[in-house]
Design a protein around this motif. Structure first.
Motif, PDB file in Angstrom:
ATOM      1  N   GLU A  58       1.060  -1.224  -0.117  1.00  0.00           N
ATOM      2  CA  GLU A  58      -0.312   0.070  -0.095  1.00  0.00           C
ATOM      3  C   GLU A  58       0.622   1.072  -0.001  1.00  0.00           C
ATOM      4  O   GLU A  58       0.260   2.516   0.169  1.00  0.00           O
ATOM      5  CB  GLU A  58      -0.833   0.100   1.165  1.00  0.00           C
ATOM      6  CG  GLU A  58      -1.971  -1.216   1.399  1.00  0.00           C
ATOM      7  CD  GLU A  58      -2.593  -1.049   2.860  1.00  0.00           C
ATOM      8  OE1 GLU A  58      -4.171  -1.349   2.330  1.00  0.00           O
ATOM      9  OE2 GLU A  58      -2.516  -0.996   3.829  1.00  0.00           O
ATOM     10  N   GLN A  59       1.252   1.184  -0.830  1.00  0.00           N
ATOM     11  CA  GLN A  59       2.594   2.167  -1.124  1.00  0.00           C
ATOM     12  C   GLN A  59       1.998   4.283  -1.179  1.00  0.00           C
ATOM     13  O   GLN A  59       2.242   4.426  -0.793  1.00  0.00           O
ATOM     14  CB  GLN A  59       3.751   2.343  -2.385  1.00  0.00           C
ATOM     15  CG  GLN A  59       4.761   3.665  -2.088  1.00  0.00           C
ATOM     16  CD  GLN A  59       6.147   3.415  -1.110  1.00  0.00           C
ATOM     17  OE1 GLN A  59       6.181   2.306  -0.926  1.00  0.00           O
ATOM     18  NE2 GLN A  59       6.586   4.087  -0.570  1.00  0.00           N
ATOM     19  N   GLU A  60       0.917   3.739  -1.811  1.00  0.00           N
ATOM     20  CA  GLU A  60      -0.587   5.109  -2.346  1.00  0.00           C
ATOM     21  C   GLU A  60      -0.236   5.582  -0.719  1.00  0.00           C
ATOM     22  O   GLU A  60      -0.910   6.903  -0.846  1.00  0.00           O
ATOM     23  CB  GLU A  60      -1.283   4.834  -2.958  1.00  0.00           C
ATOM     24  CG  GLU A  60      -2.316   3.835  -2.716  1.00  0.00           C
ATOM     25  CD  GLU A  60      -2.310   2.208  -2.917  1.00  0.00           C
ATOM     26  OE1 GLU A  60      -2.752   1.816  -2.277  1.00  0.00           O
ATOM     27  OE2 GLU A  60      -0.660   2.156  -3.626  1.00  0.00           O
ATOM     28  N   LYS A  61      -0.574   4.566  -0.305  1.00  0.00           N
ATOM     29  CA  LYS A  61      -0.862   5.796   1.536  1.00  0.00           C
ATOM     30  C   LYS A  61       0.097   6.228   1.892  1.00  0.00           C
ATOM     31  O   LYS A  61      -0.605   7.101   3.049  1.00  0.00           O
ATOM     32  CB  LYS A  61      -1.567   4.196   2.351  1.00  0.00           C
ATOM     33  CG  LYS A  61      -2.762   3.922   1.836  1.00  0.00           C
ATOM     34  CD  LYS A  61      -4.004   2.899   2.363  1.00  0.00           C
ATOM     35  CE  LYS A  61      -4.971   2.259   1.991  1.00  0.00           C
ATOM     36  NZ  LYS A  61      -5.409   1.386   3.327  1.00  0.00           N
TER      37      LYS A  61
END
Length: 517
Positions: free
Chosen positions: A269-272
């Motif tokens: 979940e790199q985007e978070k």
């Protein structure tokens, strides 16, 4: 009310079942605290021996004794080093990562524990100077262990058992205190058997065995062993996922490290990450930090400061209190090794019956009762028992030694089933990831400032009967102030670290909801 979703890797940590890696982390971090306690408290069991060996003056007609200034420096220099080490390593833990500097603390502890025992020279000044040099740097290494061990354990643990795990790490301090007494007791018993000597009353010169110079050195050097045994495993620990994800911004590595440890697949979940980093960018000196966490930091610093005034005064004053209640023989009725043996025996019994159980009561009950209530109960009960000891000191000392020792032991029990444990746990939970290690370091350093007051000021009152009485009354008051300062902190049990600190955006959502309604 809405709340921002947590990162999958952090949710996995918060909900993970208790497993081998938790136990391994407790043992690795706990052995550091075992070493810390052993090194800090073993000096009080042999300090009288140092006086006999290096400061005997036949004009006094009494056994040699460390001059008050030398005694304070020998015992207190490690505390000064600890305070400085806490601040330096706490800051480095936030800047460079918890694991990266974790091994340095152990290396320092091993080298300086050995160096303390080797203390070079023959003259009193040379031996005490080198002893103090190594004990300062020993304390520096010990200081680093406080924020790093607490932070690592809090960031590894699940939210249901986090308090118990952090308290278990700290409870190894109780094992270290007991071991310091037991090791000194065992070595003194061996020296007693092989190097018998008359009492000081019978022969002032021959009552101090020359071989006793090896005794205190062996006691100090053995403190290097447990740290040495855990060094390899400490270096094998991965960086905490919270630091890797939230501070370094590498969710993929955090998910990979923790997935391997927990044996599960975790979505990175790199985007978070941007969300969490934006809620975690303010520094410890910023107005935002003071608004969000200033009250909690004041609470953790003040309570630890007040607790350590009492806790270190209690421990370091034992060698003066024990003769007053006839738990050990008068100095002129024993030889040098016998005095060490009796002091260590008394310290061991007090630790075994009072100090040690308190730590593990906290481990067992902290998730049921909560940190806040345990701290309140501990401060209040310590204040009550010290007040009784202060008011009734003359009666208890002269007519009821058993009751004196019971009340004295109960002050240790409620210190450890109380603020001595919770002041270590709370700073590891209340603050955001970016400054967690630094905030714990500031809180712990405040404690060591209190310990120095206990060592350099309060302990000076214990040199005669009236002084012990006055010291107990002073400590009763400081504990009562600690009781009220506890209301500056909040309960943390059962909540994730991000929820407590507001890193998940919950504080912002609550503010918006308040403005909306």
């Amino acid at each position: 009310m809405s709340s921002s979703p947590n990162l999958a890797v952090l949710t996995a940590l918060d909900t993970a079942r208790t497993q081998l890696y938790h136990v391994t982390a407790i043992v690795i971090a706990g052995m550091g605290f075992f070493t810390d306690a052993y090194d800090l408290f073993c000096i009080s069991t042999v300090s009288k021996l140092l006086g006999r060996l290096y400061y005997y003056d036949d004009r006094t007609g009494k056994p040699g004794k460390l001059p008050p200034s030398v005694n304070n420096v020998v015992i207190g220099v490690a505390l000064i080093g600890t305070l400085m080490g806490q601040l330096v390593f706490g800051w480095l833990g936030d800047k460079l990562g918890r694991k990266r500097v974790y091994g340095i603390t152990l290396i320092l502890m091993v080298i300086c524990a050995i160096g303390s025992g080797l203390s070079f020279g023959h003259s009193p000044a040379a031996v005490m100077t080198t002893l103090c040099f190594f004990r300062f740097w020993l304390g520096f290494g010990i200081g680093g262990d406080y924020p790093l061990s607490a932070t690592i354990m809090s960031e590894y643990a699940n939210k249901k058992t986090r308090g118990a795990f952090i308290a278990a790490v700290f409870a190894m301090q109780g094992v270290g205190i007991i071991t310091a007494g037991l090791v000194t007791l065992t070595l003194a018993a061996i020296f007693k058997k092989y190097y018998p000597a008359p009492s000081f009353h019978d022969s002032p010169i021959f009552s101090t065995q020359p071989q006793a110079d090896y005794l205190w050195r062996m006691v100090l050097m053995l403190g290097a062993l447990p740290a040495l045994l855990t060094f390899y495993w400490r270096m094998k620990m991965p960086e905490t996922a919270r630091y890797t994800a939230i501070i370094e911004g590498n969710a993929k590595k955090a998910a990979s490290d923790m997935g391997r440890v927990l044996d599960i697949e975790i979505d990175p979940e790199q985007e978070k990450i941007a969300h969490f980093r934006s809620n975690n960018e303010y520094s410890i000196l910023s107005r935002e930090f003071i608004q969000r966490h200033g009250r909690h930091l004041l609470g953790t610093m003040s309570t630890w400061f007040l607790l350590d005034i009492a806790f270190y005064s209690q421990n370091l004053a034992q060698k003066d209190i024990f003769p007053a209640v006839h738990l050990i023989s008068p100095a002129d009725q024993v030889n040098a090794v016998e005095e060490v043996f009796e002091t260590a025996k008394a310290s061991f019994l007090i630790a075994l019956c009072g100090t040690f159980p308190g730590y593990w009561f906290t481990v067992a009950l902290i998730e049921k009762i909560g940190r806040f209530k345990i701290q309140l109960i501990g401060f209040l009960m310590m204040s009550i028992f010290m007040l009784i000891l202060g008011i009734k000191y003359d009666y208890l000392k002269n007519h009821n030694h058993g009751l004196f020792l019971l009340f004295y032991g109960l002050t240790f029990f409620f210190a450890n089933f109380g603020p001595n444990s919770t002041t270590f746990v709370l700073p590891a939970e209340l603050f955001p990831t970016r400054v967690r290690s630094s905030c714990h370091a500031l809180s712990a350093a405040s404690g060591k400032a209190g310990a120095m007051i206990g060592t350099f000021v309060v302990q000076g009152y214990t040199l005669d009967g009236k002084g012990v009485k006055k010291a107990m009354l002073i400590l009763a008051f400081t504990n009562l102030v600690g009781f009220f300062c506890t209301f500056l902190v909040t309960e943390t049990k059962g909540r994730s670290l991000e929820e407590i600190s507001g890193e998940d955006g919950r504080l912002e959502e609550e503010k918006k909801d308040e403005e909306r309604y």
